[in-house]
Write a protein that holds these residues in place. Structure first.
Motif, PDB file in Angstrom:
ATOM      1  N   ILE A  90       0.799  -1.229   0.000  1.00  0.00           N
ATOM      2  CA  ILE A  90       0.000   0.000   0.000  1.00  0.00           C
ATOM      3  C   ILE A  90       0.830   1.278   0.000  1.00  0.00           C
ATOM      4  CG2 ILE A  90      -2.043  -1.028   1.066  1.00  0.00           C
ATOM      5  CD1 ILE A  90      -1.092   0.091   3.740  1.00  0.00           C
ATOM      6  N   GLY A  91       2.127   1.188   0.097  1.00  0.00           N
ATOM      7  CA  GLY A  91       2.959   2.387   0.132  1.00  0.00           C
ATOM      8  C   GLY A  91       3.070   2.942   1.535  1.00  0.00           C
ATOM      9  N   THR A  92       3.503   4.189   1.633  1.00  0.00           N
ATOM     10  CA  THR A  92       3.701   4.825   2.930  1.00  0.00           C
ATOM     11  C   THR A  92       2.365   5.294   3.487  1.00  0.00           C
ATOM     12  OG1 THR A  92       5.876   5.570   2.235  1.00  0.00           O
ATOM     13  CG2 THR A  92       4.896   6.699   4.132  1.00  0.00           C
ATOM     14  N   ILE A  93       2.088   4.926   4.727  1.00  0.00           N
ATOM     15  CA  ILE A  93       0.841   5.346   5.380  1.00  0.00           C
ATOM     16  C   ILE A  93       1.058   6.733   5.959  1.00  0.00           C
ATOM     17  CG2 ILE A  93      -0.779   4.854   7.246  1.00  0.00           C
ATOM     18  CD1 ILE A  93      -0.005   1.890   6.899  1.00  0.00           C
ATOM     19  N   THR A  94       0.177   7.650   5.601  1.00  0.00           N
ATOM     20  CA  THR A  94       0.283   9.013   6.116  1.00  0.00           C
ATOM     21  C   THR A  94      -0.853   9.360   7.069  1.00  0.00           C
ATOM     22  OG1 THR A  94      -0.897   9.883   4.203  1.00  0.00           O
ATOM     23  CG2 THR A  94       1.527   9.811   4.082  1.00  0.00           C
ATOM     24  N   SER A  95      -1.965   8.627   6.998  1.00  0.00           N
ATOM     25  CA  SER A  95      -3.070   8.847   7.930  1.00  0.00           C
ATOM     26  C   SER A  95      -4.009   7.648   7.855  1.00  0.00           C
ATOM     27  CB  SER A  95      -3.833  10.137   7.596  1.00  0.00           C
ATOM     28  OG  SER A  95      -4.504   9.991   6.359  1.00  0.00           O
ATOM     29  N   ALA A  96      -4.917   7.586   8.809  1.00  0.00           N
ATOM     30  CA  ALA A  96      -5.910   6.506   8.835  1.00  0.00           C
ATOM     31  C   ALA A  96      -7.225   7.081   9.338  1.00  0.00           C
ATOM     32  CB  ALA A  96      -5.441   5.376   9.734  1.00  0.00           C
ATOM     33  N   ASN A  97      -8.320   6.507   8.882  1.00  0.00           N
ATOM     34  CA  ASN A  97      -9.650   6.949   9.281  1.00  0.00           C
ATOM     35  C   ASN A  97     -10.517   5.713   9.463  1.00  0.00           C
ATOM     36  OD1 ASN A  97     -11.851   8.547   9.848  1.00  0.00           O
ATOM     37  ND2 ASN A  97     -12.334   8.941   7.699  1.00  0.00           N
ATOM     38  N   TYR A  98     -11.336   5.719  10.497  1.00  0.00           N
ATOM     39  CA  TYR A  98     -12.222   4.580  10.765  1.00  0.00           C
ATOM     40  C   TYR A  98     -13.624   5.113  10.982  1.00  0.00           C
ATOM     41  CZ  TYR A  98     -14.368   0.666  13.174  1.00  0.00           C
ATOM     42  OH  TYR A  98     -15.219  -0.339  13.534  1.00  0.00           O
ATOM     43  N   THR A  99     -14.605   4.480  10.372  1.00  0.00           N
ATOM     44  CA  THR A  99     -15.997   4.875  10.534  1.00  0.00           C
ATOM     45  C   THR A  99     -16.813   3.665  10.956  1.00  0.00           C
ATOM     46  OG1 THR A  99     -15.771   6.534   8.800  1.00  0.00           O
ATOM     47  CG2 THR A  99     -18.007   5.875   9.384  1.00  0.00           C
ATOM     48  N   LEU A 100     -17.546   3.787  12.068  1.00  0.00           N
ATOM     49  CA  LEU A 100     -18.445   2.734  12.507  1.00  0.00           C
ATOM     50  C   LEU A 100     -19.732   2.888  11.720  1.00  0.00           C
ATOM     51  CD1 LEU A 100     -19.231   0.435  14.431  1.00  0.00           C
ATOM     52  CD2 LEU A 100     -20.011   2.194  16.028  1.00  0.00           C
ATOM     53  N   ALA A 101     -20.079   1.879  10.951  1.00  0.00           N
ATOM     54  CA  ALA A 101     -21.251   1.989  10.088  1.00  0.00           C
ATOM     55  C   ALA A 101     -22.263   0.894  10.367  1.00  0.00           C
ATOM     56  CB  ALA A 101     -20.805   1.939   8.623  1.00  0.00           C
ATOM     57  N   ARG A 102     -22.366   0.465  11.622  1.00  0.00           N
ATOM     58  CA  ARG A 102     -23.321  -0.576  11.989  1.00  0.00           C
ATOM     59  C   ARG A 102     -24.304  -0.012  12.994  1.00  0.00           C
ATOM     60  NH1 ARG A 102     -20.422  -5.716  14.047  1.00  0.00           N
ATOM     61  NH2 ARG A 102     -22.582  -6.078  14.580  1.00  0.00           N
ATOM     62  N   SER A 103     -25.559   0.089  12.638  1.00  0.00           N
ATOM     63  CA  SER A 103     -26.552   0.640  13.556  1.00  0.00           C
ATOM     64  C   SER A 103     -26.803  -0.287  14.739  1.00  0.00           C
ATOM     65  CB  SER A 103     -27.863   0.921  12.825  1.00  0.00           C
ATOM     66  OG  SER A 103     -28.405  -0.291  12.323  1.00  0.00           O
ATOM     67  N   ASP A 104     -26.514  -1.588  14.591  1.00  0.00           N
ATOM     68  CA  ASP A 104     -26.753  -2.496  15.709  1.00  0.00           C
ATOM     69  C   ASP A 104     -25.744  -2.308  16.834  1.00  0.00           C
ATOM     70  OD1 ASP A 104     -24.787  -3.572  13.981  1.00  0.00           O
ATOM     71  OD2 ASP A 104     -25.109  -5.580  14.781  1.00  0.00           O
ATOM     72  N   CYS A 105     -24.741  -1.469  16.641  1.00  0.00           N
ATOM     73  CA  CYS A 105     -23.749  -1.190  17.681  1.00  0.00           C
ATOM     74  C   CYS A 105     -24.013   0.126  18.391  1.00  0.00           C
ATOM     75  CB  CYS A 105     -22.343  -1.167  17.090  1.00  0.00           C
ATOM     76  SG  CYS A 105     -21.789  -2.773  16.543  1.00  0.00           S
ATOM     77  N   LEU A 106     -25.044   0.833  17.983  1.00  0.00           N
ATOM     78  CA  LEU A 106     -25.358   2.098  18.636  1.00  0.00           C
ATOM     79  C   LEU A 106     -25.942   1.849  20.016  1.00  0.00           C
ATOM     80  CD1 LEU A 106     -27.009   4.007  15.662  1.00  0.00           C
ATOM     81  CD2 LEU A 106     -24.729   4.355  16.599  1.00  0.00           C
ATOM     82  N   PRO A 107     -25.773   2.783  20.945  1.00  0.00           N
ATOM     83  CA  PRO A 107     -26.365   2.615  22.273  1.00  0.00           C
ATOM     84  C   PRO A 107     -27.885   2.560  22.182  1.00  0.00           C
ATOM     85  CG  PRO A 107     -24.870   4.498  22.212  1.00  0.00           C
ATOM     86  CD  PRO A 107     -25.028   4.008  20.808  1.00  0.00           C
ATOM     87  N   ASN A 108     -28.495   1.964  23.192  1.00  0.00           N
ATOM     88  CA  ASN A 108     -29.953   1.912  23.228  1.00  0.00           C
ATOM     89  C   ASN A 108     -30.522   3.328  23.237  1.00  0.00           C
ATOM     90  OD1 ASN A 108     -29.913  -0.855  23.411  1.00  0.00           O
ATOM     91  ND2 ASN A 108     -30.044  -0.874  25.633  1.00  0.00           N
ATOM     92  N   LYS A 109     -31.556   3.538  22.453  1.00  0.00           N
ATOM     93  CA  LYS A 109     -32.267   4.808  22.457  1.00  0.00           C
ATOM     94  C   LYS A 109     -33.736   4.486  22.665  1.00  0.00           C
ATOM     95  CE  LYS A 109     -29.094   7.259  19.483  1.00  0.00           C
ATOM     96  NZ  LYS A 109     -28.881   7.961  18.238  1.00  0.00           N
ATOM     97  N   VAL A 110     -34.358   5.169  23.608  1.00  0.00           N
ATOM     98  CA  VAL A 110     -35.754   4.910  23.912  1.00  0.00           C
ATOM     99  C   VAL A 110     -36.595   5.053  22.653  1.00  0.00           C
ATOM    100  CG1 VAL A 110     -37.731   5.654  25.290  1.00  0.00           C
ATOM    101  CG2 VAL A 110     -35.443   5.694  26.281  1.00  0.00           C
ATOM    102  N   GLY A 111     -37.349   4.027  22.353  1.00  0.00           N
ATOM    103  CA  GLY A 111     -38.238   4.057  21.207  1.00  0.00           C
ATOM    104  C   GLY A 111     -37.566   3.780  19.879  1.00  0.00           C
TER     105      GLY A 111
END
Length: 148
Positions: free
Chosen positions: A119-140
């Protein structure tokens, strides 16, 4: 050496504790103090939310019980340092659980990072959580928390 048998489990909800105890054929407690001070318990695994972890670990340390803590082991550097120092002074093992280390995605990322030609030289990294089943409980919301 054979592994130690599961001696005791603790849950505040007695019904859930009994179900778990029946499944694994062990005693149950609804108090962390009862479990920590049980003379048949040789080590303690703490998987509570982060808030009570340091306090419970200190109780295990004072009882001379080796302790495996889910990560993060504390809410701050100062709490973590106090745990490290207390366990070191008592000469009692303190271990942080790192279950993500063996996750297939982490292992694949390590493999790629170990071979920079891919992949060459790493200059930065970014991570995005894209799973709604991992979100905290929300009423309703109907969404379940990450532990469910």
């Amino acid at each position: 050496r054979s592994p130690e048998p599961l001696e005791n489990v603790m849950r505040r909800d007695r019904t859930l504790a009994r179900a778990f105890g029946n499944q694994f054929q062990c005693k149950v407690a609804t108090s962390a103090l009862d479990l920590i001070h049980d003379p048949h318990v040789s080590a303690v695994y703490i998987a509570t939310p982060a808030g009570p972890r340091p306090h419970l670990a200190m109780l295990a340390c004072k009882a001379g019980k080796p302790c495996l803590l889910e990560s993060p082991i504390a809410r701050s550097y100062h709490e973590a340092r106090a745990l490290k120092d207390a366990f070191a002074a008592a000469k009692v093992p303190l271990i942080a659980s790192q279950p993500r280390r063996s996750h297939p995605r982490i292992l694949a990322a390590r493999q790629v990072l170990a071979n920079p030609q891919l992949i060459g030289t790493i200059t930065s990294a970014n991570y995005t959580l894209a799973r709604s089943d991992c979100l905290p409980n929300k009423v309703g919301s109907g969404l379940k928390g990450w532990r469910q």
